[in-house]
Write a protein that holds these residues in place. Sequence first.
Motif, PDB file in Angstrom:
ATOM      1  N   GLU A  57       0.834  -1.243  -0.261  1.00 44.59           N
ATOM      2  CA  GLU A  57       0.033   0.272   0.313  1.00 44.59           C
ATOM      3  C   GLU A  57       1.084   1.099  -0.237  1.00 44.59           C
ATOM      4  O   GLU A  57       0.415   2.088  -0.606  1.00 44.59           O
ATOM      5  CB  GLU A  57      -0.516  -0.058   1.096  1.00 44.59           C
ATOM      6  N   ARG A  58       1.952   1.274   0.822  1.00 39.11           N
ATOM      7  CA  ARG A  58       2.761   2.511   1.048  1.00 39.11           C
ATOM      8  C   ARG A  58       3.723   2.533  -0.495  1.00 39.11           C
ATOM      9  O   ARG A  58       3.242   3.648  -0.646  1.00 39.11           O
ATOM     10  CB  ARG A  58       3.677   2.250   1.788  1.00 39.11           C
ATOM     11  N   ARG A  60       2.522   1.020  -3.820  1.00 43.13           N
ATOM     12  CA  ARG A  60       1.576   1.872  -4.512  1.00 43.13           C
ATOM     13  C   ARG A  60       1.458   3.595  -3.858  1.00 43.13           C
ATOM     14  O   ARG A  60       1.263   4.472  -5.181  1.00 43.13           O
ATOM     15  CB  ARG A  60       0.294   1.488  -4.550  1.00 43.13           C
ATOM     16  N   ASP A  61       1.430   3.995  -3.445  1.00 41.10           N
ATOM     17  CA  ASP A  61       0.857   5.499  -2.419  1.00 41.10           C
ATOM     18  C   ASP A  61       2.201   6.682  -2.533  1.00 41.10           C
ATOM     19  O   ASP A  61       1.990   7.346  -3.747  1.00 41.10           O
ATOM     20  CB  ASP A  61       0.279   6.023  -1.130  1.00 41.10           C
TER      21      ASP A  61
END
Length: 117
Positions: A57-58, A60-61
Motif C-alpha cells: 500500500e505504501r 503504491r501511494d
Amino acid sequence: MKEGKQVDTINFIFCTDQYLLGLNKKHLNHDTLTDIITFEYNPPGQALLSDIYISIERVRDNAVVFKTSFSHELHRVIFHGVLHLCGYKDKKPEESKLMRFKEEEYLQKWFVPRGTA
C-alpha cells in the motif's frame, strides 16, 4: 550488489500498511506508517540473513506521490532495504543523500522496464 557483502538469505515479505505498522510499533517503537522495515539476523561479519517487510500500500501511494510507476518504486524500496543491510543509513541529511544516490545507481544498473532490451 557490489557492496562487499555475502548473502545467505534475504526474504522479502509483502504486506499491508496495518501489518507493517504493527511491526513498527512492536519492534521499533514507532507509531507511523512506513514502506519498509529490514530485520538483519546474521552475526557481524557473516553472510546476510534477513527479512525485509514491504507495505504494498505504501509503495503504491509513494509511486503516485513521486510520479513513478509502481514497479519502479517497488524496485527502489527493495534496493533501499538491501542497502540498509550493507550498512547504509538514512537518518541524517547526508546519509539520506548517499542512500538516494545508491538507490538510483542500482535502479539504473538493474531495473529494465518490460518491453526494453
